[in-house]
Every structure is written in C-alpha cells, then in structure tokens.
Design a protein around this motif. Structure first.
Motif, PDB file in Angstrom:
ATOM      1  N   ASP A  91       0.835  -1.205   0.000  1.00 49.22           N
ATOM      2  CA  ASP A  91       0.000   0.000   0.000  1.00 49.22           C
ATOM      3  C   ASP A  91       0.869   1.253   0.000  1.00 49.22           C
ATOM      4  O   ASP A  91       1.905   1.313   0.666  1.00 49.22           O
ATOM      5  N   SER A 135      -4.953   5.327  -1.785  1.00 46.65           N
ATOM      6  CA  SER A 135      -5.483   3.951  -1.791  1.00 46.65           C
ATOM      7  C   SER A 135      -5.655   3.404  -3.206  1.00 46.65           C
ATOM      8  O   SER A 135      -5.774   2.193  -3.399  1.00 46.65           O
ATOM      9  N   ALA A 193      -1.804   1.596  -4.910  1.00 46.18           N
ATOM     10  CA  ALA A 193      -1.024   0.511  -4.298  1.00 46.18           C
ATOM     11  C   ALA A 193      -0.283  -0.252  -5.386  1.00 46.18           C
ATOM     12  O   ALA A 193      -0.609  -0.163  -6.586  1.00 46.18           O
TER      13      ALA A 193
END
Length: 415
Positions: free
Chosen positions: A120, A143, A146
């Motif tokens: 991540d 988010s 990643a």
C-alpha cells in the motif's frame, strides 16, 4: 490469426499426432513467449515464490519473479505473507533492488514513493507541492495507487502466488497425490542451507521437459549410471496428477544393484574405471520410510522439488526470453538435523547445481537442443517413449510426464 485476450499471435500448426509431437516453433517464436506470459504465468496457475522459512520475521522480504514479471514477497507486521509486482505505481520503476532483507517500507529511488509491506502507498514527497505550488491534485487518493498485489497461498511452508483472482484453491490445483509428495519432504520444519543460480541459453520449456524426462537420466549422466544413484534398471516409476501437468519420478534401490545390465548395454554413461576419491559422498542415511532414494517432483509451470539421496532442494525455473531462462536453487535440510547430517547434505549438494556432478549436463544439453532446431520451426520432436498416453506408469523408460506437460500447455495456450 488467432485472438488471445487482447493480443494476437500466429496460429501454431500443431501436428495431428497431438502430445506425442511438439513443433519446434514453440521454443523459438517471440509471439509464443509473449502469450505464455499472459496465458500461463498471468493465467490460472500457481507459481512458486519462496519458502516461509526464508521470511521468519515481520519485515523480511525476498525479490523473485512470476514468469518474467519482477515480484516482491514479504511478511508484513501482522505476520501475513504478501506479494506484489516490483514496479512503482507512479512511473514504473523497480521499487526493491535488493535480493532480500528486512524493512518496514519500500521506497522507489526515482521519486521516493513509499510503500508498506502490504504494497500500500504510504508516502509521496511534495504531495502538496513546494510553497503552495505544484503537487498532486486535490482528488489524489493514495489507496488507488497501491502496488499490483498477487493472490497468495501456502502449503507445508511453501509459498505460491497467482495473478488470477479466480484461480482454483492451491491444494485443488496441486491435487491430493502431489500434496502427498510435498508433505513427504516438508514433513517437519526446514532450514535453508544455501543457494545457487544459473543462466541457460535455451527456452524454459526445454529445461522443464528435461526435468520430466526420467528416460534420459541414466543415459546422459555418467555419474548417475557409474555410481548407481539412478539407473533405469532400478525399481521406480512415474506418478502424475489427474491433469497430467504435475509429476513425480521416483527410484528405489542402492548403488550396488543392476550393474550388469548397464555393463551389457555398453552405454557411454557407464564406466566402471571411475572411482570416487571420497566415497563418503554416497553413504548418507535412509531417512524416508517409503524407501525412495531419488524423487524429482515438478509442479507446473516452473517448480521442481528434489530428493536425491540426502540432498533436498527446490528449483525455480524462470523464463528470460524465447531462448534464455534461469534456474534458482534453494538447498535445505531439517531444523532437527545433527551436524553430521548437515555435512552430508552439503557434501551431496555437489551432485546438483550449475556445476554439479549430475546437473552440469542438464544445464548444457538444453542449449544443444536450442542450437539443433534453429532453422527448423516447421519440424517437430518425437515423444513416444513409453507409449502415446498421459498416465502414471510403474517404470521410468518413458516420456509420459512430458506428454502430460504438453497436454496442459496446449489447453492454456489454446493450441
């Protein structure tokens, strides 16, 4: 032309005899190689990555490959095994450049994007710009950036990964029979004894065929035949899973058996004038209750698990182009081995590896094939030793497991 996913490739004209013939084109054609990366390595297969014992602590990592795609396998701070493509989600640079180590954060050297052990995104330098100028847009969402994560499953401490989110569960993929053979070797905690790597100037499939070819072992290898580690006249056989894509070649017997058969055959690989300066290399211990002295197991598309007397190893076969591949060896023993047993395993490890008394020839014979077929894409190899079927057999003068490989290969490639 044949449509394969979003790519196209020239149709392979596979001989009507099926798996008993293999067109040489599949060992040379760049378009075939590209489709293998898509349909096999990024398809519904499980690929060996590492042993869990190589990642004992949180933060431990190892870099490796799935096909020719660079991958990092890690143990996160919760103790879970993770894997992700070793390619920054920003501009595509390699993120982790070391072969192994321990870290909390993987930072790309290009623009210092930082990722945790789960893959991540955790940090972007100058995200807000400099003195209010530049930087990422307001809707930038970490988010969504990643690293590309792979599916992970482990079995008996062996780590496998897949790009395909819908691939069948690992144990179903291996099958009950192959799981039994893996359990046989990984029957208790192991520890790594060392590594080897080698580069071979031949297509990856030529080496994988060689692994599945029990027929050649005591003909090609002088050491095997002369000192009786593996002779076709010894009791043994080929065990395969239901699909034919995985196999085990196994041998029973000692070095004193069946010598007359080989003397009478007048084979180059048998020469009784050779003696070992250190005969203790072949003494070893009987450590498996089933009495098998040699077992070579292949897991499609690129894992090999070996037991040759007391030397244990996992081999990882990696394609590096249409006419090049690499083989990564991981040697191991058991945590409860005494010093004498560890010494014996290390001594017998000289049988295998890039310069091994046996494996040296395996590493070279593939190049002889690649050289021999260079101008004959329209010709085919002949694979009928032991019959024309794909099935387990209680003898080893056979090519049944090679036919099994091509059966599954053709299904995945659409040939």
């Amino acid at each position: 032309m044949s449509k394969l996913g979003t790519e196209t490739t020239e149709i392979i004209s596979w001989p009507e005899e099926g798996v008993t013939r293999v067109p040489y084109q599949v060992y040379m054609d760049p378009s075939v190689y590209e489709q293998e990366q898509l349909r096999i390595y990024r398809g519904p297969t499980w690929n060996f990555l590492a042993l869990e014992t190589e990642l004992p602590q949180s933060g431990d990592y190892k870099t490796t490959f799935v096909g020719d795609t660079p991958v990092v396998v890690t143990r996160d701070r919760d103790g879970e095994i993770r894997a992700f493509v070793n390619r920054c989600s920003h501009r595509g640079a390699t993120v982790c450049m070391d072969s192994c180590g321990n870290t909390k954060t993987f930072t790309c050297v290009y623009h210092a994007w930082a990722f945790d052990a789960k893959g991540d995104l955790k940090g972007v330098p100058f995200r807000s710009g400099v003195e209010g100028k530049g930087g990422m847009p307001e809707d930038f969402d970490t988010s969504k950036h990643a690293l590309h994560k792979l599916r992970i499953e482990t079995f008996c401490g062996v780590i496998f990964s897949s790009f395909d989110p819908h691939v069948m569960p690992l144990q179903e993929y291996l099958g009950e029979k192959m799981c039994g053979y893996i359990r046989r070797v990984f029957n208790r905690p192991v520890r790594v004894l060392g590594y080897n790597r080698q580069s071979m100037n031949n297509n990856w499939k030529i080496y994988f065929e060689n692994v599945k070819d029990s027929y050649h072992a005591s003909i090609l290898h002088t050491f095997f035949s002369t000192f009786g580690l593996n002779r076709l006249s010894q009791r043994g056989g080929i065990d395969m899973d239901d699909t034919g894509m995985h196999h085990v070649s196994y041998t029973y017997g000692s070095s004193n058996e069946n010598e007359d058969t080989y003397k009478q055959a007048n084979l180059r690989s048998f020469n009784s004038k050779y003696k070992l300066e250190d005969p203790t290399m072949l003494e070893g211990r009987k450590e498996f209750a089933d009495g098998i002295t040699l077992a070579i197991q292949s897991i499609f598309p690129g894992m090999v698990l070996q037991q040759i007397h007391n030397t244990l190893a996992v081999r990882q076969l990696l394609p590096k182009g249409p006419e090049k591949c690499e083989l990564h060896w991981t040697y191991f023993g058991y945590e409860d081995d005494d010093d004498q047993m560890t010494t014996m395993r290390m001594k017998q490890s000289n049988l295998v590896g890039p310069a091994g008394f046996v494996s040296l020839e395996d590493g070279g014979v593939g190049e002889l094939v690649q050289r021999g077929i260079v101008r004959d894409k329209d010709k085919s190899s002949f694979v009928e030793m032991g019959g024309k079927t794909v099935q387990s057999q209680e003898f080893r003068a056979t090519e049944t497991s090679i036919r099994g490989f091509w059966k599954r290969y053709r299904e995945l490639m659409g040939y």
